[in-house]
Motif scaffolding. Structure first.
Motif, short mmCIF file in Angstrom:
data_model
loop_
_atom_site.label_atom_id
_atom_site.label_comp_id
_atom_site.label_asym_id
_atom_site.label_seq_id
_atom_site.Cartn_x
_atom_site.Cartn_y
_atom_site.Cartn_z
N LYS A 158 0.84 -1.18 0.00
CA LYS A 158 0.00 0.00 0.00
C LYS A 158 0.88 1.25 0.00
CE LYS A 158 -0.92 1.85 3.96
NZ LYS A 158 0.35 2.30 4.55
N HIS A 188 0.03 -4.95 5.93
CA HIS A 188 0.74 -5.79 6.91
C HIS A 188 -0.02 -5.93 8.22
CE1 HIS A 188 2.22 -1.94 8.45
NE2 HIS A 188 2.63 -2.55 9.54
N TYR A 189 -1.02 -5.06 8.47
CA TYR A 189 -1.81 -5.23 9.69
C TYR A 189 -2.57 -6.56 9.67
CZ TYR A 189 -0.92 -1.12 12.40
OH TYR A 189 -0.30 -0.21 13.22
N LYS A 192 -0.65 -9.41 11.21
CA LYS A 192 -0.24 -9.40 12.61
C LYS A 192 -1.00 -10.51 13.34
CE LYS A 192 0.74 -4.43 12.87
NZ LYS A 192 2.12 -4.28 13.26
N GLU A 226 0.64 6.49 17.14
CA GLU A 226 2.08 6.21 17.11
C GLU A 226 2.83 7.33 17.82
OE1 GLU A 226 3.48 4.25 13.19
OE2 GLU A 226 2.06 5.80 12.63
N ASP A 245 -2.86 7.04 4.40
CA ASP A 245 -1.80 6.15 4.88
C ASP A 245 -2.35 5.07 5.80
OD1 ASP A 245 0.90 5.30 5.25
OD2 ASP A 245 0.97 6.37 7.17
N HIS A 250 -5.38 0.07 6.82
CA HIS A 250 -5.32 -0.67 8.09
C HIS A 250 -6.61 -0.56 8.91
CE1 HIS A 250 -1.21 -0.90 7.00
NE2 HIS A 250 -0.79 0.21 7.57
N LYS A 339 0.00 10.49 14.36
CA LYS A 339 1.46 10.36 14.56
C LYS A 339 1.90 11.36 15.63
CE LYS A 339 2.89 8.34 10.25
NZ LYS A 339 3.43 7.06 10.73
N GLN A 368 -1.46 -4.11 19.59
CA GLN A 368 -0.03 -3.90 19.89
C GLN A 368 0.14 -2.59 20.64
OE1 GLN A 368 1.57 -3.54 15.89
NE2 GLN A 368 1.19 -1.36 15.89
C1 BG6 Z 1 2.52 1.80 7.62
C2 BG6 Z 1 2.35 3.29 7.54
O1 BG6 Z 1 1.60 1.16 6.78
O2 BG6 Z 1 2.32 1.39 8.96
C3 BG6 Z 1 3.28 4.01 8.49
O3 BG6 Z 1 2.65 3.71 6.20
C4 BG6 Z 1 3.13 3.46 9.90
O4 BG6 Z 1 3.03 5.40 8.48
C5 BG6 Z 1 3.23 1.95 9.89
O5 BG6 Z 1 4.15 4.02 10.72
C6 BG6 Z 1 2.90 1.39 11.26
O6 BG6 Z 1 3.10 0.00 11.26
P1 BG6 Z 1 3.30 -0.78 12.61
O7 BG6 Z 1 3.34 -2.20 12.22
O8 BG6 Z 1 4.59 -0.30 13.21
O9 BG6 Z 1 2.14 -0.43 13.49
#
Ligand code: BG6
Length: 463
Positions: A158, A188-189, A192, A226, A245, A250, A339, A368
């Motif tokens: 993405k 990638h979420y 997890k 974050e 993003d 996610h 963020k 997480q």
């Molecule tokens: C990414 C975003 O997909 O996920 C980033 O582009 C973000 O901005 C990141 O920091 C967070 O991933 P994770 O696995 O650390 O929560």
């Protein structure tokens, strides 16, 4: 947790192997798969880069063992990884270079004397996707091994497009050469461990099924905050923002997992089918309501960081969504991401109505960190009075599973792409649905900076 070894030999061609994502996530994940002996012995890694970078340069500049306990590497695994990795310098914007790449892949397969599953992993800025996919296709690299007994697959990250139109366009262009079964869109979420547990939890604990609806659930809150800011992703982020993003991918994916109808079986096709149904029932916020139901913020100092005094890119986004179906009618779903906030946390809370006092029971999936699930119940306070107090039932992954840890999301996606399992990837329809849901907010927010709130770094976001 025991994961199954990949039964297939593969050649993993990484475009952009020297890039940030590859160094932070992909190479450490490959290292760990090698260390855990989860890849077929004939697996090879081919690093494609524009620059003339040697294998030594690459490995000198990557921390393969960031995810290992105490950051300690296993020298044998490192050596093995170096042995199966090969670099290839090419200008990815020149058609004829792909013929050379194809010849090289054929040579590698001949050396191994096996047909290998070809994985083209595009770890590059999304603007370059179209052209690379076109050249891969024109040079028949989409077809698979020269003896045609192993497939060719495309793995992309993405964001899948920039808005609804460009998302559709990207899907059309990749679809010209690769069919849906050959494309792996990483969110990638989804990979997890704790996110995979959402459906498993619902499936394995039918006691919750009768109350998983608007009769009992007052609201659902999904938040992913974050501590880090945008770090060095200045160009990318200033054009992207939190809504594209994080929310489009996610957070909407998390929302569907919590609210979709449970399929009869937890397999890829049934999950994607029911998830799509739910995606289609999430109501986009009408433009006239954006001001009320969508909040945006930007952390202090952001404009200086991106050297753009006029930037009104949001680093915080909060939406209130509704799902138009019988089960969730009128239940507000709040999605929050930001963020440079007080702490890193991703969790999902279902707030259940209790009959009196406006108090709630809460079920929280801690995605997480500090992974676990907690349930807040009311219990009688010890003593003579008949009063109650909230008690916490707390399941903690680390304690329960004896600190054995679980595979990193990237390890899982690499293995699944080789095996051909689409369960944890986003389909083209899901991507389009995600854009449809956020498009009205994007339209309103792109017009001007009205309503954007500046929040202090390390805070809880805008008031
Ligand atoms: C990414 C975003 O997909 O996920 C980033 O582009 C973000 O901005 C990141 O920091 C967070 O991933 P994770 O696995 O650390 O929560």
């Amino acid at each position: 947790m025991k994961i199954q070894k990949s039964p297939k030999p593969a050649i993993i061609v990484i475009f952009g192997i020297t890039g940030d994502l590859s160094k932070r996530k992909l190479l450490p994940a490959l290292y760990h798969l090698i260390k855990s002996d989860l890849l077929h012995e004939n697996t090879r890694i081919l690093g494609v880069t524009r620059q003339n970078i040697t294998k030594k340069d690459l490995f000198d500049n990557v921390d393969l063992c960031v995810n290992e306990e105490k950051n300690i590497c296993d020298p044998l695994a490192v050596k093995k990884m170096q042995k199966i990795t090969q670099m290839h310098t090419m200008d990815m914007s020149i058609d004829s270079e792909y013929e050379k790449l194809s010849n090289l892949i054929n040579v590698i397969e001949d050396e191994q004397n096996v047909c290998m599953e070809r994985i083209f992993y595009l770890s590059i800025p999304p603007q370059a996707f179209d052209q690379i996919v076109e050249y891969i296709g024109k040079n028949k690299l989409n077809i698979g091994c020269q003896h045609e007994i192993a497939g060719s697959n495309l793995v992309i990250e993405k964001p899948f497009g920039f808005d609804l139109d460009s998302g559709k366009e990207l899907i059309k262009k990749t679809g010209k050469y690769f069919n849906e079964n050959q494309i792996y869109r990483i969110d990638h979420y989804l990979a997890k461990e704790t996110v995979q547990d959402i459906l498993q939890f619902r499936y394995a604990n039918p006691i919750f099924a009768p109350i998983w609806n608007n009769k009992y659930v007052d609201n659902i809150l999904i938040q992913a905050t974050e501590e880090i800011g945008i770090e060095n992703r200045i160009n990318f982020y200033d054009k992207t923002g939190a809504l594209r993003d994080f929310v489009q991918s996610h957070l909407l994916q998390l929302l569907t997992l919590v609210t979709m109808e449970l399929p009869e079986k937890l397999n890829s096709s049934q999950i994607h089918h029911n998830k799509q149904q739910l995606f289609d029932q999430i109501q986009p916020i009408p433009k006239s309501k954006v001001e009320k139901r969508a909040i945006r913020g930007q952390y202090e100092g952001y404009k200086d960081q991106v050297e753009n005094p006029l930037s009104f890119t949001e680093t915080y986004a909060e939406l209130e969504l509704f799902i138009a179906n019988h089960r969730w009618n009128k239940v507000p779903m709040r999605l929050i991401t930001g963020k440079a906030m007080g702490k890193k946390r991703t969790d999902i809370t279902l707030q259940f109505r209790t009959d009196k006092n406006g108090e709630y029971n809460r079920l929280t999936f801690r995605i997480q960190p500090n992974e676990g699930i907690e349930l807040r119940l009311k219990v009688k306070k010890p003593g003579f009075a008949q009063t109650s107090q909230t008690a916490l039932m707390d399941f903690d992954y680390e304690k329960t599973f004896d600190n054995h840890g679980h595979p990193d999301a990237y390890e899982r996606v690499i293995l699944d792409a080789i095996k051909g399992d689409h369960m944890l990837f986003a389909t083209s329809q899901e991507v389009i649905a995600g854009w449809k849901i956020i498009q009205p907010v994007l339209d309103v927010w792109s017009k001007n900076s009205d309503g954007i709130k500046i929040y202090p770094i390390g805070s809880d976001g805008p008031n």
